[in-house]
Scaffold this active site. Structure first.
Site, PDB file in Angstrom:
ATOM      1  N   SER A 118       0.814  -1.211   0.000  1.00 30.29           N
ATOM      2  CA  SER A 118       0.000   0.000   0.000  1.00 30.29           C
ATOM      3  C   SER A 118       0.850   1.264   0.000  1.00 30.29           C
ATOM      4  O   SER A 118       0.311   2.367  -0.065  1.00 30.29           O
ATOM      5  CB  SER A 118      -0.930   0.004   1.221  1.00 30.29           C
ATOM      6  OG  SER A 118      -0.187  -0.152   2.416  1.00 30.29           O
ATOM      7  N   ASN A 189      -3.016   6.236  -0.434  1.00 31.27           N
ATOM      8  CA  ASN A 189      -2.515   6.474   0.914  1.00 31.27           C
ATOM      9  C   ASN A 189      -1.760   7.789   1.061  1.00 31.27           C
ATOM     10  O   ASN A 189      -1.637   8.305   2.178  1.00 31.27           O
ATOM     11  CB  ASN A 189      -1.650   5.298   1.364  1.00 31.27           C
ATOM     12  CG  ASN A 189      -2.519   4.137   1.799  1.00 31.27           C
ATOM     13  OD1 ASN A 189      -3.491   4.314   2.517  1.00 31.27           O
ATOM     14  ND2 ASN A 189      -2.188   2.943   1.351  1.00 31.27           N
TER      15      ASN A 189
END
Length: 295
Positions: A118, A189
């Site tokens: 991520s 993110n």
């Protein structure tokens, strides 16, 4: 690409395995011990039961989906015939580098190796392999069977052919792939984690309580889940790891994790996975933790 291997059978790994298997792919799910794999299969079965109950899947389709998954504790055997390998291990750079070295050694030369990371650099991960053109990011969202987005991250050496194949494959899973370049946190993110971090600072500085902060963001910004509850859902340890990747990658203090987040993770309060984060999840009931714990 019909033969898929998934490295790691945790929350993301079993969700990715579930999704590929449901769409007819032969999936080898690989982890270091049988206990973890049995837990993953139980989770997949329960999630398939939910789909059956909602009428989005039949019992026979559930049976076929489960039959498409084979488990392995030996990586070499599990990936030998795989066309695509998706690494879904813990968000830890050293672990991922070790895994990718091994995958490069054991996988067939034409296999594509993707990471579900991520935030960690695909370019850095690819640097330990001899197939940088075939290394790519395939960042699924949690819960994988439900969420439509896949961030497809191109490393510095990722080829156009590899990117096109992974974009097309994602569409065949009824996902919406979005191609992004390889910078810390990618898109999702890089935007999400500073927001979560700021919500934690808002709590840390006693501007408002847990439920109040989440209510403002849900009702004022139409978010389906408040940032503190979302942090619990993601895992506070994962949030902390991603913020540190952003801070190190950009060298910018604005990404520095809130001291409260650091303390909570150090204390073992990691959100839903540990039973307590900003909310307490004992006995299956979500209750905001008393404010005094955060001051």
């Amino acid at each position: 690409m019909k033969n898929i291997a998934i490295i790691g059978s945790g929350t993301m790994g079993n969700g990715i395995a579930h999704t590929f298997a449901q769409f007819g792919y032969q999936v080898n799910l690989i982890d270091i011990n049988n206990e973890a794999l049995e837990k993953a299969l139980n989770t997949i079965s329960k999630n398939l039961d939910r789909q059956v109950a909602k009428g989005t899947l039949t019992e026979s389709e559930k049976t076929i989906t489960l039959s498409n998954i084979t488990t392995f504790t030996d990586m070499k055997s599990g990936i030998a015939q795989s066309d695509l390998i998706v690494e879904a291990a813990t968000e830890n750079l050293e672990l991922k580098l070790k895994i990718f070295k091994d995958l490069d050694t054991f996988a067939k030369p034409e296999a594509i190796i993707a990471s579900n990371t991520s935030s960690i650099s695909i370019t850095k991960i690819a640097s330990v392999t001899n197939r940088g053109d075939k290394v790519i990011g395939m960042h699924f969202m949690n819960p994988v069977p439900v969420m439509k987005l896949v961030e497809v991250i191109r490393g510095y050496a990722t080829s156009n052919e590899t990117t096109a194949l992974v974009m097309d494959l994602s569409k065949k899973l009824a996902k919406v792939p979005v191609e992004v370049n390889d910078y810390p946190g990618f898109v999702a993110n890089r935007i999400l984690m500073p927001m979560i971090n700021e919500a934690i600072y808002t709590l840390y500085e006693n501007v408002a309580g847990v439920e109040e902060i989440d209510t403002v963001m849900k009702l004022g910004m139409a978010h389906p889940m408040g940032p503190l509850q979302l942090a619990d859902f993601i895992g506070l340890d994962v949030c902390l790891a991603i913020l540190r990747v952003l801070q190190d990658g950009f060298g910018n203090p604005k990404y520095a994790p809130c001291p409260l987040l650091v303390n909570m993770v150090t204390a073992g309060n990691k959100g839903i996975k540990s039973g307590e984060g900003f909310y307490n999840y004992a006995n299956g009931v979500k209750e905001a933790v008393v404010a005094s714990k955060f001051s």
